[in-house]
Motif scaffolding. Structure first.
Motif, short mmCIF file in Angstrom:
data_model
loop_
_atom_site.label_atom_id
_atom_site.label_comp_id
_atom_site.label_asym_id
_atom_site.label_seq_id
_atom_site.Cartn_x
_atom_site.Cartn_y
_atom_site.Cartn_z
N ASN A 87 -15.76 70.13 33.25
CA ASN A 87 -15.67 68.80 32.56
C ASN A 87 -16.50 67.61 32.92
O ASN A 87 -16.99 66.78 32.19
N LEU A 88 -16.22 67.39 34.05
CA LEU A 88 -17.13 66.09 34.69
C LEU A 88 -18.52 66.30 34.43
O LEU A 88 -19.05 65.22 34.30
N VAL A 89 -19.23 67.39 34.58
CA VAL A 89 -20.49 67.65 34.29
C VAL A 89 -20.94 67.31 32.90
O VAL A 89 -21.75 66.82 32.79
N LEU A 90 -20.11 67.86 32.24
CA LEU A 90 -20.32 67.54 30.87
C LEU A 90 -20.17 66.14 30.21
O LEU A 90 -21.08 65.62 29.47
N LEU A 91 -19.38 65.16 30.97
CA LEU A 91 -19.37 63.96 30.67
C LEU A 91 -20.51 63.09 31.21
O LEU A 91 -21.20 62.31 30.46
N ALA A 92 -21.04 63.65 32.21
CA ALA A 92 -22.17 63.09 32.87
C ALA A 92 -23.43 63.68 31.94
O ALA A 92 -24.70 62.72 31.93
N ASP A 93 -23.49 64.72 31.60
CA ASP A 93 -24.72 65.18 30.54
C ASP A 93 -24.69 64.05 29.33
O ASP A 93 -25.74 63.38 28.94
N GLY A 94 -23.51 63.71 28.75
CA GLY A 94 -23.41 62.59 27.91
C GLY A 94 -23.93 61.19 27.96
O GLY A 94 -24.54 60.85 27.32
N VAL A 95 -23.62 60.81 29.26
CA VAL A 95 -24.01 59.70 29.57
C VAL A 95 -25.49 59.51 29.84
O VAL A 95 -26.31 58.69 29.41
N TRP A 96 -25.92 60.49 30.55
CA TRP A 96 -27.25 60.74 30.81
C TRP A 96 -28.34 60.76 29.57
O TRP A 96 -29.27 60.02 29.40
N LEU A 97 -27.99 61.81 28.52
CA LEU A 97 -28.47 61.73 27.39
C LEU A 97 -28.53 60.44 26.57
O LEU A 97 -29.30 59.96 25.77
N LEU A 132 -17.06 71.59 20.45
CA LEU A 132 -16.75 70.23 19.62
C LEU A 132 -16.09 69.26 20.29
O LEU A 132 -16.52 68.05 19.83
N LYS A 133 -15.65 69.41 21.36
CA LYS A 133 -15.28 68.17 22.15
C LYS A 133 -16.61 67.44 22.79
O LYS A 133 -16.57 66.28 22.79
N VAL A 134 -17.49 68.28 23.34
CA VAL A 134 -18.90 67.68 23.55
C VAL A 134 -19.59 66.80 22.43
O VAL A 134 -19.84 65.68 22.59
N THR A 135 -19.32 67.40 21.37
CA THR A 135 -19.86 66.79 20.12
C THR A 135 -19.04 65.46 19.83
O THR A 135 -19.98 64.47 19.58
N ALA A 136 -17.92 65.38 20.04
CA ALA A 136 -17.15 64.00 19.80
C ALA A 136 -17.62 63.13 20.76
O ALA A 136 -17.84 61.70 20.54
N TRP A 137 -18.00 63.31 22.14
CA TRP A 137 -18.32 62.46 23.21
C TRP A 137 -19.67 61.97 22.82
O TRP A 137 -20.02 60.92 23.04
N HIS A 138 -20.28 63.12 22.47
CA HIS A 138 -21.98 62.59 22.18
C HIS A 138 -21.85 61.63 20.88
O HIS A 138 -22.70 60.65 20.90
N SER A 139 -21.06 61.97 20.13
CA SER A 139 -21.07 60.96 18.74
C SER A 139 -20.74 59.53 19.35
O SER A 139 -21.21 58.61 18.76
N LEU A 140 -19.86 59.46 20.06
CA LEU A 140 -19.30 58.05 20.58
C LEU A 140 -20.27 57.36 21.25
O LEU A 140 -20.75 56.34 21.05
N LEU A 141 -20.95 58.02 22.32
CA LEU A 141 -22.04 57.51 22.95
C LEU A 141 -23.24 57.23 22.15
O LEU A 141 -24.18 56.52 22.38
#
Length: 549
Positions: A87-97, A132-141
C-alpha cells in the motif's frame, strides 16, 4: 460418505493456488523501473515535448527507483511481509506520477499514458479491487497536478500551462478515461480469475472423483460417487445413472442436497434418448422427457432441460449419466458444463468397467464355469461352516446329492456338447426350484450338491423330491431324470466327511434300486445311542466304478 459432498473451493483456497503474490510483485517492480526509464529517456531525447522535467524530476525519479529497489531488497532479505509494503509503495507511485505529469504539462503531458500503464499493471498483477483503489488515488492527484500546473506552482513551461488554464475540463476527461480503463481491466481480470477458479475447481473435482473411484469395488459404489460429484458440484437439480442389469435396466437417482438415492427398474427396452446417446457416443440435450423415456420419466418425473451423457470405456457402453438442470424454456446448459460432465462420466465409465472385470474374476473364482453354480471349493467351505454351526447350536442341516441318470449314454449318443447343455439345463432347473437360503453347487462330473441349512432330513427328502420333479418338468435339450441321496446332521452324521459319505451312500442306493428316485441315509449310531460316534478315516471313493450311471 465422507467426501461425497463436493463444493467449489473457497477464495482463500483458490488464491493459494494462483501465482504467489511475491512473484507478481517482482513483475510490478519491473513495471515501475520501466516507467522510470521512460521518464528519463523522454526528458533527454524529447525535452521540448516533455516540458520542463528538469533536474528536480530527474532526482525524484532516481529517488523513486531507489525506493523501489529498497522495498524489493527488504522483501527478499529482511523478510518484510509484501502486503505491509504494498500500500505504501502504491501511494508513492501515485505521488511520483503526479509530479511527473505536473512538470511535463499537466493535462497535455505526453507521459499521461503512464497512469494507464500503472493502473492496468496493478489491476492485473495485484487484484482488480486494488486497481480501483489506485485509480481513485490517481484521479485525486490528477486534479491536484493539473491545477497546480495551471496555477504555475510547478514551474511548467508557459505554453503548456496556458493550455491547461484555457481547458480545465481536460483533467475531467483524463480522469474519466482512467476510470474507464480501470473498470474495463477490472472486469477482464475478474472474468479471467473466475475462469481460472472454475478450471481449477473442475480439476479438483476430477482428482477427487478419481481418488474415490480407486476405492470403489462395485458398480453401485461407482454410480453413487459419480452422482454425488456431478449433482452437487455442478448444481444440477437431480441426477440419475442408468446401468444395465441382467434382467433389464436400472436408474439410480439422487437430488441436489440429499444423500438419499432412489432406484427405478425397467424390464423393457432402454429409453429412446439413452439409446440415442449410446448409438451416437455423444451427450444429448433434451428439453423435456417424452413418453418413450419411461425409465427416465419414472426416475426424473417432469424433468426439463436434461443432458444425457454416455459412459463408454474401452469401446463398450457401460451406462449413462442423466442430469436435470430445470428452469424455464430459456434455460440453457452451457457447453463447458456438458464437456466437464462428460469427463466425469468417462472417469466413472473406466471404474465401472474395472468393477465389472473384478466381479467377473470373483465369480470365476467362486463359480463353476459350465453351470454357473458354486464350485466345489465354495461348497466345501460352506459345508464345514454349516456342520460346525449345527454342532454348536443343535440346529439340523441336510445335504442332498443329485446325479443325472444315464448321463454317459447322453454323451455317447448326442455328443459332449449336448451333454454340457443338458448339465446346464439341469443345474438351472435345480437352482430355480431351490430356496434362496440353499446353496446349490456342482460337486463333480454330472453330480450336483444342495446344502439345506436349518432343515431336517425328513424335510430334505421332500425337497429332493421337489427338485427331481422340477428337472423332469423342465424343458431340456434331452429329457433326463435324476437320482438323489439325502443325509443330515445329527441324524445321519456328526462331521462334514461323515455327512458326505452318508449322502453318497444314499445316492448309490437310489441308483442301484432303479434310478429316478430319492433315498435317505441310514440313521447313524450317534443318533441311535445319543452319544458321539467314533470317527473312521474316510476311504477314497471310487464312484465311477461302483455307481451305475
Amino acid at each position: 460418505m465422507s467426501r461425497s459432498a463436493v463444493a467449489p473451493p473457497t477464495g482463500a483456497a483458490i488464491r493459494s493456488e494462483l501465482v504467489p503474490l511475491a512473484d507478481r510483485l517482482v513483475v510490478l517492480q519491473g513495471v515501475r523501473l520501466a516507467m522510470a526509464a521512460v521518464v528519463v529517456l523522454t526528458s533527454l531525447l524529447v525535452p521540448r515535448t516533455a516540458g520542463t522535467l528538469g533536474v528536480g524530476v530527474t532526482l525524484a525519479t532516481v529517488a523513486y527507483v531507489g525506493i523501489t529497489l529498497a522495498v524489493e531488497a527488504a522483501r527478499r532479505w529482511a523478510r518484510v511481509r509484501a502486503l505491509s509494503l504494498l500500500n505504501l509503495v502504491l501511494l508513492a507511485d501515485g505521488v511520483w506520477l503526479a509530479l511527473v505529469l505536473s512538470r511535463s504539462g499537466g493535462a497535455r503531458s505526453v507521459l499521461g499514458f503512464l497512469l494507464y500503464v500503472h493502473v492496468v499493471a496493478v489491476t492485473l498483477l495485484v487484484s482488480y479491487r486494488t486497481g480501483l483503489k489506485v485509480t481513485a488515488w490517481h484521479s485525486l492527484l490528477l486534479f491536484v497536478s493539473y491545477f497546480a500546473a495551471a496555477g504555475g506552482v510547478t514551474g511548467a513551461d508557459d505554453g503548456l500551462r496556458e493550455g491547461v488554464v484555457l481547458d480545465p475540463d481536460r483533467a475531467t476527461v483524463h480522469a474519466l478515461g482512467l476510470w474507464l480503463v480501470a473498470i474495463g481491466t477490472a472486469m477482464f481480470s475478474s472474468l479471467s480469475e473466475r475462469e481460472l477458479r472454475r478450471g481449477k475447481a473442475e480439476l479438483r473435482a476430477h482428482a477427487e472423483l478419481a481418488t474415490e473411484l480407486e476405492e470403489a469395488r462395485d458398480a453401485d459404489a461407482v454410480a453413487s460417487l459419480l452422482l454425488a460429484h456431478a449433482v452437487q458440484f455442478f448444481g444440477f437439480l437431480r441426477g440419475a445413472v442408468v446401468l444395465r442389469r441382467d434382467d433389464g435396466f436400472e436408474a439410480r437417482v439422487r437430488e441436489l442436497g440429499s444423500d438419499v438415492e432412489v432406484f427405478v427398474h425397467s424390464n423393457g427396452r432402454v429409453d429412446r434418448v439413452v439409446e440415442r446417446c449410446w448409438r451416437e457416443r455423444t451427450p444429448v440435450l433434451v428439453r423435456a422427457l417424452g413418453d418413450e423415456d419411461a425409465l427416465l420419466d419414472g426416475a426424473l418425473p417432469f424433468g426439463v432441460n436434461v443432458v444425457v451423457v454416455p459412459m463408454v470405456a474401452g469401446g463398450v457402453t457401460v451406462g449413462a449419466l442423466v442430469l436435470e438442470r430445470g428452469g424455464g424454456p430459456h434455460t440453457r446448459i452451457r457447453g463447458r458444463v456438458v464437456a466437464a460432465v462428460a469427463k466425469l462420466a468417462a472417469h466413472a465409465a473406466l471404474a465401472l468397467r474395472n468393477a465389472a472385470l473384478l466381479d467377473q474374476v470373483g465369480r470365476m473364482a467362486h463359480t463353476d464355469a459350465l453351470t454357473g453354480l458354486a464350485n466345489r471349493r465354495v461348497f466345501e467351505q460352506a459345508l464345514s461352516r454349516e456342520v460346525a454351526r449345527s454342532q454348536r447350536t443343535g440346529e439340523p442341516v441336510t445335504l442332498v446329492l443329485l446325479d443325472i441318470d444315464h448321463f454317459k449314454t447322453v454323451n455317447d449318443t448326442f455328443g459332449h456338447q449336448v451333454g454340457d447343455d443338458v448339465l446346464r439345463d439341469v443345474a438351472h432347473a435345480v437352482a430355480e426350484a431351490s430356496r434362496d437360503t440353499d446353496l446349490v453347487a456342482r460337486w463333480g462330473g454330472e453330480e450336483l450338491a444342495v446344502l439345506l441349512p436349518a432343515c431336517a432330513p425328513r424335510e430334505g427328502f421332500r425337497v429332493a423330491q421337489r427338485l427331481r420333479a422340477a428337472v423332469a418338468e423342465a424343458a431340456l435339450h434331452v429329457p433326463v431324470t435324476i437320482s438323489a441321496g439325502v443325509a443330515g446332521v445329527p441324524v445321519n452324521a456328526t462331521t462334514a466327511d461323515d455327512l458326505l459319505r452318508a449322502a453318497d451312500t444314499a445316492l448309490y442306493a437310489a441308483k442301484k434300486s432303479g434310478r429316478d428316485r430319492t433315498a435317505r441315509a441310514r440313521e447313524s449310531g450317534h443318533a441311535r445311542r445319543g452319544g458321539p460316534r467314533r470317527r473312521h478315516p474316510r476311504p477314497a471313493p471310487a464312484r465311477a466304478a461302483r455307481r451305475p450311471a
